[in-house]
Design a protein around this motif. Structure first.
Motif: not given
Lengths: 134, 134
Positions: B123-124, B126-132
């Motif tokens: 997850c780090d 491919n960080s499109s980081d949306k705090s899903e």
DNA sequence: CTCCTTATCAGTAATGATTCTTAATTAGAA
DNA sequence: TTCTAATTAAGAATCATTACTGATAAGGAG
């Protein structure tokens, strides 16, 4: 006090958790049981997971917030890290130093939640100890 | 992105938490607000507690299991201990040593739950980081 | 100061994890 | 085999929290 019986449902729940290496939630255990073996009701899965962790066969990981609790076949003392995005749980070994965590795989720590449980001084003194709180 | 406005409700929720020194839950904050000041709906209390902890005005203590989350006016880094019987929360300072906890008052430790949160390696990357995840 | 956009509100329904209830079933001791 | 308390299935209930909806109001533009 309660006499614990050996039921097929309990055996199935236990072997299912032991076969899952990914810290499953009660729901995931239920899904796995439903998929593989005979049908076991959801309430029975929850009750047996609680019972098995009370008797020390498996370990319950109480997750913070409204996240579903997880269950772990690994009884050796260790902590856990949850990925904020995918929810994956990673084992954490705690070395002698408080700042020395070692991870079973890379993990970027953004926050930590440590909650100790037990008895405060007042409750410890007048200990009619019924474990009132969950 | 969202422009944060100053509302009386938000101000009341904040000052209420600041005035309570006992790590109140959202419900307890709601009760205190209802008792003292004007009426604020429960949803608004929940939303503002979340918002205030996001902006760093107060701190959210995510409790394990189904226990209600708590809020803390004390922003200094420290951990917490919950009494299994009365539910009281006690501050814990963590010293250099992992085994060296110091308590604000006596406490008999029976168990501890440490959960680190953050991002796993996948997850780090491919960080499109949306705090899903919550 | 007034208008306008939109964050925020109150009230309430919905959600999700877990527990409880009830009647039927069954493990295992006698 | 019989008996009884432990356990089960099924689903309702609970509890903390979030989401939804239409109304309200903060605060920048004019």
């Amino acid at each position: 006090m309660a006499v614990t019986r050996n039921t097929v449902q309990r055996e199935i729940v236990l072997s299912t958790v032991l076969s899952m290496c990914n810290h499953p939630s009660a729901e995931e255990v239920y899904d796995s049981v439903s998929k593989n073996d005979s049908h076991i009701s959801k309430g029975t899965v929850y009750r047996n997971l609680a019972l098995l962790s009370q008797t020390g066969k498996i370990r319950k990981i109480a997750m913070p917030g409204t996240l579903a609790d997880r269950y772990d076949f690994n009884l050796k003392p260790h902590f856990h890290a949850v990925c904020r995005k995918c929810g994956k749980i990673i084992d954490v070994c705690c070395k002698e130093r408080a700042d020395g965590f070692s991870f079973s795989e890379p993990f970027k720590v953004e926050g930590m939640e440590l909650v100790l449980s037990g008895l405060c001084s007042e409750c410890d003194e007048n200990s009619s100890d019924k474990s009132e709180l969950k």
